[in-house]
Each structure stands twice: as structure tokens, then as C-alpha cells.
Design a protein around this motif. Structure first.
Motif, PDB file in Angstrom:
ATOM      1  N   LEU A 111       1.831   1.935 -12.344  1.00  0.00           N
ATOM      2  CA  LEU A 111       2.276   2.663 -11.156  1.00  0.00           C
ATOM      3  C   LEU A 111       2.715   1.739 -10.024  1.00  0.00           C
ATOM      4  O   LEU A 111       3.774   1.951  -9.411  1.00  0.00           O
ATOM      5  CB  LEU A 111       1.152   3.577 -10.658  1.00  0.00           C
ATOM      6  N   GLU A 112       1.910   0.722  -9.741  1.00  0.00           N
ATOM      7  CA  GLU A 112       2.168  -0.068  -8.538  1.00  0.00           C
ATOM      8  C   GLU A 112       3.342  -1.031  -8.686  1.00  0.00           C
ATOM      9  O   GLU A 112       3.955  -1.411  -7.690  1.00  0.00           O
ATOM     10  CB  GLU A 112       0.890  -0.799  -8.099  1.00  0.00           C
ATOM     11  N   LEU A 113       3.671  -1.428  -9.905  1.00  0.00           N
ATOM     12  CA  LEU A 113       4.875  -2.240 -10.073  1.00  0.00           C
ATOM     13  C   LEU A 113       6.122  -1.411  -9.749  1.00  0.00           C
ATOM     14  O   LEU A 113       7.066  -1.900  -9.121  1.00  0.00           O
ATOM     15  CB  LEU A 113       4.966  -2.794 -11.493  1.00  0.00           C
ATOM     16  N   GLN A 114       6.113  -0.151 -10.178  1.00  0.00           N
ATOM     17  CA  GLN A 114       7.233   0.735  -9.858  1.00  0.00           C
ATOM     18  C   GLN A 114       7.278   1.020  -8.358  1.00  0.00           C
ATOM     19  O   GLN A 114       8.344   1.039  -7.739  1.00  0.00           O
ATOM     20  CB  GLN A 114       7.104   2.034 -10.637  1.00  0.00           C
ATOM     21  N   ILE A 115       6.100   1.233  -7.775  1.00  0.00           N
ATOM     22  CA  ILE A 115       6.021   1.519  -6.345  1.00  0.00           C
ATOM     23  C   ILE A 115       6.585   0.372  -5.519  1.00  0.00           C
ATOM     24  O   ILE A 115       7.390   0.575  -4.596  1.00  0.00           O
ATOM     25  CB  ILE A 115       4.558   1.812  -5.944  1.00  0.00           C
ATOM     26  N   VAL A 116       6.163  -0.860  -5.827  1.00  0.00           N
ATOM     27  CA  VAL A 116       6.584  -1.987  -5.001  1.00  0.00           C
ATOM     28  C   VAL A 116       8.067  -2.285  -5.189  1.00  0.00           C
ATOM     29  O   VAL A 116       8.757  -2.719  -4.250  1.00  0.00           O
ATOM     30  CB  VAL A 116       5.714  -3.230  -5.282  1.00  0.00           C
ATOM     31  N   GLU A 117       8.593  -2.041  -6.388  1.00  0.00           N
ATOM     32  CA  GLU A 117      10.032  -2.235  -6.599  1.00  0.00           C
ATOM     33  C   GLU A 117      10.828  -1.253  -5.734  1.00  0.00           C
ATOM     34  O   GLU A 117      11.803  -1.644  -5.064  1.00  0.00           O
ATOM     35  CB  GLU A 117      10.404  -2.040  -8.072  1.00  0.00           C
ATOM     36  N   LEU A 118      10.409   0.011  -5.744  1.00  0.00           N
ATOM     37  CA  LEU A 118      11.100   1.009  -4.928  1.00  0.00           C
ATOM     38  C   LEU A 118      10.918   0.728  -3.437  1.00  0.00           C
ATOM     39  O   LEU A 118      11.845   0.936  -2.643  1.00  0.00           O
ATOM     40  CB  LEU A 118      10.583   2.409  -5.271  1.00  0.00           C
ATOM     41  N   ALA A 119       9.728   0.255  -3.069  1.00  0.00           N
ATOM     42  CA  ALA A 119       9.476  -0.059  -1.663  1.00  0.00           C
ATOM     43  C   ALA A 119      10.414  -1.151  -1.167  1.00  0.00           C
ATOM     44  O   ALA A 119      10.930  -1.094  -0.042  1.00  0.00           O
ATOM     45  CB  ALA A 119       8.025  -0.480  -1.465  1.00  0.00           C
ATOM     46  N   ALA A 120      10.649  -2.166  -2.008  1.00  0.00           N
ATOM     47  CA  ALA A 120      11.555  -3.257  -1.628  1.00  0.00           C
ATOM     48  C   ALA A 120      12.987  -2.748  -1.470  1.00  0.00           C
ATOM     49  O   ALA A 120      13.763  -3.295  -0.685  1.00  0.00           O
ATOM     50  CB  ALA A 120      11.500  -4.371  -2.662  1.00  0.00           C
ATOM     51  N   ARG A 121      13.336  -1.701  -2.201  1.00  0.00           N
ATOM     52  CA  ARG A 121      14.692  -1.160  -2.142  1.00  0.00           C
ATOM     53  C   ARG A 121      14.864  -0.133  -1.020  1.00  0.00           C
ATOM     54  O   ARG A 121      15.953  -0.006  -0.446  1.00  0.00           O
ATOM     55  CB  ARG A 121      15.053  -0.487  -3.477  1.00  0.00           C
ATOM     56  N   ARG A 122      13.785   0.596  -0.707  1.00  0.00           N
ATOM     57  CA  ARG A 122      13.930   1.769   0.159  1.00  0.00           C
ATOM     58  C   ARG A 122      13.215   1.666   1.504  1.00  0.00           C
ATOM     59  O   ARG A 122      13.314   2.575   2.322  1.00  0.00           O
ATOM     60  CB  ARG A 122      13.389   3.005  -0.580  1.00  0.00           C
ATOM     61  N   ARG A 123      12.449   0.598   1.736  1.00  0.00           N
ATOM     62  CA  ARG A 123      11.625   0.528   2.946  1.00  0.00           C
ATOM     63  C   ARG A 123      12.474   0.677   4.207  1.00  0.00           C
ATOM     64  O   ARG A 123      13.594   0.217   4.289  1.00  0.00           O
ATOM     65  CB  ARG A 123      10.797  -0.761   2.990  1.00  0.00           C
ATOM     66  N   THR A 124      11.849   1.342   5.186  1.00  0.00           N
ATOM     67  CA  THR A 124      12.467   1.517   6.497  1.00  0.00           C
ATOM     68  C   THR A 124      11.713   0.658   7.496  1.00  0.00           C
ATOM     69  O   THR A 124      10.662   0.070   7.183  1.00  0.00           O
ATOM     70  CB  THR A 124      12.395   2.986   6.941  1.00  0.00           C
ATOM     71  N   ASP A 125      12.209   0.596   8.718  1.00  0.00           N
ATOM     72  CA  ASP A 125      11.506  -0.151   9.756  1.00  0.00           C
ATOM     73  C   ASP A 125      10.117   0.436  10.002  1.00  0.00           C
ATOM     74  O   ASP A 125       9.145  -0.303  10.227  1.00  0.00           O
ATOM     75  CB  ASP A 125      12.313  -0.134  11.059  1.00  0.00           C
ATOM     76  N   ALA A 126      10.019   1.768   9.930  1.00  0.00           N
ATOM     77  CA  ALA A 126       8.716   2.412  10.130  1.00  0.00           C
ATOM     78  C   ALA A 126       7.755   2.045   8.992  1.00  0.00           C
ATOM     79  O   ALA A 126       6.553   1.824   9.222  1.00  0.00           O
ATOM     80  CB  ALA A 126       8.891   3.928  10.194  1.00  0.00           C
ATOM     81  N   ASP A 127       8.278   1.960   7.777  1.00  0.00           N
ATOM     82  CA  ASP A 127       7.448   1.552   6.639  1.00  0.00           C
ATOM     83  C   ASP A 127       6.922   0.138   6.829  1.00  0.00           C
ATOM     84  O   ASP A 127       5.737  -0.144   6.602  1.00  0.00           O
ATOM     85  CB  ASP A 127       8.260   1.602   5.339  1.00  0.00           C
ATOM     86  N   LEU A 128       7.800  -0.760   7.255  1.00  0.00           N
ATOM     87  CA  LEU A 128       7.407  -2.161   7.460  1.00  0.00           C
ATOM     88  C   LEU A 128       6.351  -2.272   8.551  1.00  0.00           C
ATOM     89  O   LEU A 128       5.433  -3.102   8.461  1.00  0.00           O
ATOM     90  CB  LEU A 128       8.633  -3.010   7.802  1.00  0.00           C
ATOM     91  N   GLN A 129       6.462  -1.433   9.557  1.00  0.00           N
ATOM     92  CA  GLN A 129       5.461  -1.452  10.624  1.00  0.00           C
ATOM     93  C   GLN A 129       4.093  -1.037  10.086  1.00  0.00           C
ATOM     94  O   GLN A 129       3.074  -1.651  10.418  1.00  0.00           O
ATOM     95  CB  GLN A 129       5.873  -0.525  11.766  1.00  0.00           C
ATOM     96  N   ARG A 130       4.072   0.004   9.245  1.00  0.00           N
ATOM     97  CA  ARG A 130       2.793   0.441   8.660  1.00  0.00           C
ATOM     98  C   ARG A 130       2.209  -0.640   7.753  1.00  0.00           C
ATOM     99  O   ARG A 130       0.991  -0.847   7.723  1.00  0.00           O
ATOM    100  CB  ARG A 130       2.989   1.744   7.879  1.00  0.00           C
ATOM    101  N   ILE A 131       3.061  -1.327   7.013  1.00  0.00           N
ATOM    102  CA  ILE A 131       2.593  -2.420   6.157  1.00  0.00           C
ATOM    103  C   ILE A 131       1.990  -3.537   7.005  1.00  0.00           C
ATOM    104  O   ILE A 131       0.913  -4.069   6.689  1.00  0.00           O
ATOM    105  CB  ILE A 131       3.757  -2.954   5.282  1.00  0.00           C
ATOM    106  N   ASP A 132       2.653  -3.878   8.096  1.00  0.00           N
ATOM    107  CA  ASP A 132       2.147  -4.926   8.992  1.00  0.00           C
ATOM    108  C   ASP A 132       0.817  -4.513   9.625  1.00  0.00           C
ATOM    109  O   ASP A 132      -0.093  -5.334   9.782  1.00  0.00           O
ATOM    110  CB  ASP A 132       3.175  -5.230  10.086  1.00  0.00           C
ATOM    111  N   GLU A 133       0.718  -3.250   9.989  1.00  0.00           N
ATOM    112  CA  GLU A 133      -0.529  -2.759  10.593  1.00  0.00           C
ATOM    113  C   GLU A 133      -1.682  -2.838   9.599  1.00  0.00           C
ATOM    114  O   GLU A 133      -2.810  -3.185   9.958  1.00  0.00           O
ATOM    115  CB  GLU A 133      -0.341  -1.318  11.068  1.00  0.00           C
ATOM    116  N   ALA A 134      -1.394  -2.534   8.327  1.00  0.00           N
ATOM    117  CA  ALA A 134      -2.428  -2.616   7.295  1.00  0.00           C
ATOM    118  C   ALA A 134      -2.877  -4.058   7.092  1.00  0.00           C
ATOM    119  O   ALA A 134      -4.074  -4.341   6.949  1.00  0.00           O
ATOM    120  CB  ALA A 134      -1.902  -2.035   5.977  1.00  0.00           C
ATOM    121  N   LEU A 135      -1.915  -4.976   7.093  1.00  0.00           N
ATOM    122  CA  LEU A 135      -2.246  -6.392   6.948  1.00  0.00           C
ATOM    123  C   LEU A 135      -3.117  -6.862   8.111  1.00  0.00           C
ATOM    124  O   LEU A 135      -4.102  -7.586   7.917  1.00  0.00           O
ATOM    125  CB  LEU A 135      -0.971  -7.234   6.886  1.00  0.00           C
TER     126      LEU A 135
END
Length: 238
Positions: A111-135
């Protein structure tokens, strides 16, 4: 019937593995001292001295009990008993948990290999902000001496949201409780929170750059690392 013939149908009983032995002894301590919900277990150092093993080994037994919900480990407080356990039941659940771990890892990998591939293709600025907040949240947990479970969960959820695939999100939700088991198991090992945080940073960089191949490679390496847990390597005591 001869003596030899009488035992032909039996197989040699397997000796209990080390983590089972330690878990049994800890549960015996609970029973012997009539501990109940809310009671604190002795510190790892004291348990290690009483059991004649290293603190690292005791820590792994406590992690196994935490995964099963028998105890709750609070940073700065220690292991708190959640309920009066039945030793036979706990050991059976522990063996079931151990046999299930490799399958949980396989499911996450798929599941997560597919998820991260799609995330790299489809991420938005809002998505990147949530990722940074989690980190940032996980980094704060680790800096304060914690294991970073909450930040780890936030990070993987943020990636799932960044994939913008509702079916994958539902599948991850479905296996969420089992993933939590593997998360506690992995992050309970010495040095693993810091290593996982660093791996998350590399994954995030690849997603931010839109490099789906690098993102998949980093996620694959990360999941293989977190699947390397002591519970699966432990040997029976002599």
C-alpha cells in the motif's frame, strides 16, 4: 506396545522463546504482588537485575506487552498496568502477534509504495505543509525523549492524504490498528525513533521534489528497516 512405540505420535515440544520467558516472569510478578489497573511496574533497571538479563531485553518484553495493551509506557513515569492479565491468554496473543507481523509488513509495503508514488506526483502545497508539520511534531517528540509514535502516524497519514486516492486511504484506515502494532514494535527499539525520523525526512524531500522513483525507493528502505524487529529475531534461551 513398547515404550518407543508409545511416543511415536509425539513431537518434541518447542522451548519458549526468550521474550515469552520474560513476559511470563513479568506477568508472574504482577500476579505475585497483586498489582491492578493503574499500578506501576518496577523500572527497567530493577526488572533487569531481578530477571538477570540486560535492560534492552527487558525493554523488548515491555514493548511486547504494550503492543498487546497490557501496559501503557508513559515517558517519565514508566510502565503502567492497564488490566490484570491472564498469562496463558497473553502468551497466546503474543505468538499470534509475532506470526502476524511479517504479513503486516507485506501489506504496508504494497500500500505505502503506491501511496508515496502518487504523493510525489499529486502533492499540493497544503499537502507538503501537513507533511512538514508531521515531521516537526515527531522531531519534538524524539527530542523530548519520546518514541515519536504520534508524529510517525501523522507523517504516514499526511502522505496518504497527499496521494489523493480515497480507496488507498480506506485500506490504510482498515489496517490502522495492525500498523499501530508494528509502529510500537519498531519505535520501541533503541535508536529507531531517530533513524525513522531521518528516513521520513528523505521521503519528504523526494515527495517535495516530485521524484516518485526516489520516493518509492526511500519508502521501501524505510519499511524494510522498521520490519527488522527484535521480536522476530529472538532465540530460545538455553
Amino acid at each position: 506396545m513398547t515404550g518407543d512405540a508409545g511416543i511415536m505420535g509425539f513431537t518434541k515440544a518447542a522451548r519458549p522463546r526468550l521474550y515469552e520467558h520474560l513476559v511470563s516472569q513479568i506477568l508472574e510478578y504482577v500476579e505475585r504482588n497483586k498489582l491492578d489497573r493503574g499500578s506501576l511496574l518496577p523500572p527497567e533497571r530493577d526488572l533487569a537485575d531481578q530477571l538477570g538479563v540486560s535492560r534492552a531485553t527487558v525493554a523488548q518484553a515491555l514493548v511486547a506487552l504494550e503492543v498487546l495493551g497490557v501496559i501503557r509506557v508513559q515517558h517519565g513515569t514508566g510502565a503502567v498496568l492497564q488490566y490484570r492479565p491472564n498469562t496463558v491468554t497473553v502468551l497466546r496473543r503474543l505468538r499470534e502477534h509475532r506470526s502476524r507481523l511479517p504479513e503486516i509488513v507485506e501489506a504496508r509495503l504494497g500500500l505505502e509504495l503506491q501511496i508515496v508514488e502518487l504523493a510525489a506526483r499529486r502533492r499540493t502545497d497544503a499537502d507538503l505543509q501537513r507533511i512538514d508539520e508531521a515531521l516537526a511534531y515527531m522531531r519534538s517528540e524524539v527530542d523530548q525523549g519520546g518514541r515519536g509514535e504520534r508524529g510517525d502516524e501523522m507523517f504516514h497519514r499526511a502522505l496518504t492524504e497527499a496521494s489523493h486516492n480515497s480507496v488507498l486511504a480506506q485500506l490504510m484506515e482498515f489496517i490502522g490498528e495492525m500498523v499501530l502494532e508494528s509502529r510500537i514494535e519498531s519505535l520501541g527499539q533503541e535508536g529507531r525513533p531517530e533513524n525513522s525520523l531521518a528516513a521520513h525526512g528523505r521521503i519528504a524531500e523526494a515527495v517535495r521534489a516530485g521524484d516518485h522513483e526516489a520516493a518509492v525507493a526511500e519508502m521501501r528502505a524505510h519499511i524494510r528497516t522498521i520490519s527488522d524487529v527484535e521480536l522476530l529475531k529472538d532465540e530460545s534461551p538455553e
